[in-house]
Design a protein around this motif. Structure first.
Motif, PDB file in Angstrom:
ATOM      1  N   TYR A  23       0.846  -1.203   0.000  1.00  0.00           N
ATOM      2  CA  TYR A  23       0.000   0.000   0.000  1.00  0.00           C
ATOM      3  C   TYR A  23       0.878   1.249   0.000  1.00  0.00           C
ATOM      4  O   TYR A  23       2.040   1.207   0.426  1.00  0.00           O
ATOM      5  N   PRO A  24       0.341   2.391  -0.452  1.00  0.00           N
ATOM      6  CA  PRO A  24       1.107   3.631  -0.413  1.00  0.00           C
ATOM      7  C   PRO A  24       1.369   4.054   1.047  1.00  0.00           C
ATOM      8  O   PRO A  24       0.450   4.021   1.871  1.00  0.00           O
ATOM      9  N   PRO A  25       2.590   4.433   1.381  1.00  0.00           N
ATOM     10  CA  PRO A  25       2.922   4.801   2.764  1.00  0.00           C
ATOM     11  C   PRO A  25       2.032   5.905   3.343  1.00  0.00           C
ATOM     12  O   PRO A  25       1.757   5.906   4.540  1.00  0.00           O
ATOM     13  N   ALA A  26       1.548   6.818   2.516  1.00  0.00           N
ATOM     14  CA  ALA A  26       0.694   7.906   3.005  1.00  0.00           C
ATOM     15  C   ALA A  26      -0.614   7.389   3.604  1.00  0.00           C
ATOM     16  O   ALA A  26      -1.261   8.079   4.389  1.00  0.00           O
ATOM     17  N   TYR A  27      -1.000   6.164   3.252  1.00  0.00           N
ATOM     18  CA  TYR A  27      -2.259   5.585   3.723  1.00  0.00           C
ATOM     19  C   TYR A  27      -2.051   4.447   4.723  1.00  0.00           C
ATOM     20  O   TYR A  27      -2.963   3.651   4.958  1.00  0.00           O
ATOM     21  N   ALA A  28      -0.880   4.376   5.336  1.00  0.00           N
ATOM     22  CA  ALA A  28      -0.556   3.277   6.255  1.00  0.00           C
ATOM     23  C   ALA A  28      -1.581   3.128   7.377  1.00  0.00           C
ATOM     24  O   ALA A  28      -1.910   2.011   7.775  1.00  0.00           O
ATOM     25  N   GLY A  29      -2.132   4.197   7.877  1.00  0.00           N
ATOM     26  CA  GLY A  29      -3.107   4.139   8.958  1.00  0.00           C
ATOM     27  C   GLY A  29      -4.504   3.736   8.518  1.00  0.00           C
ATOM     28  O   GLY A  29      -5.387   3.551   9.357  1.00  0.00           O
ATOM     29  N   LEU A  30      -4.715   3.597   7.227  1.00  0.00           N
ATOM     30  CA  LEU A  30      -6.043   3.281   6.695  1.00  0.00           C
ATOM     31  C   LEU A  30      -6.128   1.903   6.049  1.00  0.00           C
ATOM     32  O   LEU A  30      -7.130   1.557   5.446  1.00  0.00           O
ATOM     33  N   VAL A  31      -5.084   1.109   6.193  1.00  0.00           N
ATOM     34  CA  VAL A  31      -5.030  -0.202   5.551  1.00  0.00           C
ATOM     35  C   VAL A  31      -6.009  -1.171   6.208  1.00  0.00           C
ATOM     36  O   VAL A  31      -6.087  -1.263   7.435  1.00  0.00           O
ATOM     37  N   CYS A  32      -6.769  -1.891   5.396  1.00  0.00           N
ATOM     38  CA  CYS A  32      -7.689  -2.927   5.868  1.00  0.00           C
ATOM     39  C   CYS A  32      -6.861  -4.055   6.498  1.00  0.00           C
ATOM     40  O   CYS A  32      -5.988  -4.629   5.841  1.00  0.00           O
ATOM     41  N   ALA A  33      -7.133  -4.371   7.738  1.00  0.00           N
ATOM     42  CA  ALA A  33      -6.371  -5.403   8.454  1.00  0.00           C
ATOM     43  C   ALA A  33      -6.526  -6.778   7.798  1.00  0.00           C
ATOM     44  O   ALA A  33      -5.568  -7.553   7.742  1.00  0.00           O
ATOM     45  N   GLN A  34      -7.717  -7.075   7.281  1.00  0.00           N
ATOM     46  CA  GLN A  34      -7.942  -8.373   6.642  1.00  0.00           C
ATOM     47  C   GLN A  34      -7.173  -8.490   5.330  1.00  0.00           C
ATOM     48  O   GLN A  34      -6.555  -9.519   5.056  1.00  0.00           O
ATOM     49  N   CYS A  35      -7.196  -7.455   4.512  1.00  0.00           N
ATOM     50  CA  CYS A  35      -6.440  -7.471   3.256  1.00  0.00           C
ATOM     51  C   CYS A  35      -4.940  -7.546   3.555  1.00  0.00           C
ATOM     52  O   CYS A  35      -4.209  -8.279   2.895  1.00  0.00           O
ATOM     53  N   ASP A  36      -4.495  -6.805   4.558  1.00  0.00           N
ATOM     54  CA  ASP A  36      -3.091  -6.807   4.929  1.00  0.00           C
ATOM     55  C   ASP A  36      -2.644  -8.190   5.368  1.00  0.00           C
ATOM     56  O   ASP A  36      -1.566  -8.664   4.996  1.00  0.00           O
ATOM     57  N   ALA A  37      -3.466  -8.881   6.145  1.00  0.00           N
ATOM     58  CA  ALA A  37      -3.119 -10.225   6.607  1.00  0.00           C
ATOM     59  C   ALA A  37      -2.973 -11.190   5.431  1.00  0.00           C
ATOM     60  O   ALA A  37      -2.058 -12.016   5.409  1.00  0.00           O
ATOM     61  N   VAL A  38      -3.850 -11.090   4.442  1.00  0.00           N
ATOM     62  CA  VAL A  38      -3.760 -11.954   3.262  1.00  0.00           C
ATOM     63  C   VAL A  38      -2.504 -11.616   2.453  1.00  0.00           C
ATOM     64  O   VAL A  38      -1.804 -12.514   1.985  1.00  0.00           O
ATOM     65  N   MET A  39      -2.197 -10.338   2.315  1.00  0.00           N
ATOM     66  CA  MET A  39      -1.018  -9.928   1.548  1.00  0.00           C
ATOM     67  C   MET A  39       0.271 -10.359   2.232  1.00  0.00           C
ATOM     68  O   MET A  39       1.244 -10.689   1.564  1.00  0.00           O
ATOM     69  N   GLU A  40       0.285 -10.386   3.549  1.00  0.00           N
ATOM     70  CA  GLU A  40       1.486 -10.767   4.300  1.00  0.00           C
ATOM     71  C   GLU A  40       1.688 -12.278   4.309  1.00  0.00           C
ATOM     72  O   GLU A  40       2.794 -12.747   4.550  1.00  0.00           O
ATOM     73  N   ALA A  41       0.616 -13.042   4.078  1.00  0.00           N
ATOM     74  CA  ALA A  41       0.710 -14.520   4.135  1.00  0.00           C
ATOM     75  C   ALA A  41       1.429 -15.092   2.947  1.00  0.00           C
ATOM     76  O   ALA A  41       1.650 -14.555   1.954  1.00  0.00           O
TER      77      ALA A  41
END
Length: 93
Positions: free
Chosen positions: A75-93
């Motif tokens: 995700y763009p760093p400017a939006y780090a505080g707005l990242v969907c936790a569920q999408c982030d978890a899938v992307m990190e897996a």
């Protein structure tokens, strides 16, 4: 793995921009940042659902995709505080 798109879930109705220059949505505030696979049979169009299951129809895609070079996160760093936790978890897996 298919192409991944960064998708901006925007506030309704339009309000002030959350990031002034180059922000998506023509003045609409970004509520949440999601990730979505490409639509079947293409690498240039986001699919109908985000990785967390939300409809992408009313979302705006980011200009860059996470697979492009010079990206430290999906995700763009400017939006780090707005990242969907569920999408982030899938992307990190």
């Amino acid at each position: 793995m298919s192409e991944i798109f960064v998708m901006y879930e925007l506030d309704q109705p339009p309000t002030a921009r959350s990031v002034p220059d180059g922000a998506p949505g023509e003045g609409r505030t970004v509520r949440r940042v999601h990730a979505a696979h490409a639509a079947p049979g293409t690498s240039t169009t986001p699919g109908p659902r985000t990785l967390c299951g939300k409809d992408t129809f009313a979302m705006d895609p980011a200009e860059r995709k996470p697979s492009e070079p010079a990206r430290t996160s999906w995700y763009p760093p400017a939006y780090a505080g707005l990242v969907c936790a569920q999408c982030d978890a899938v992307m990190e897996a």
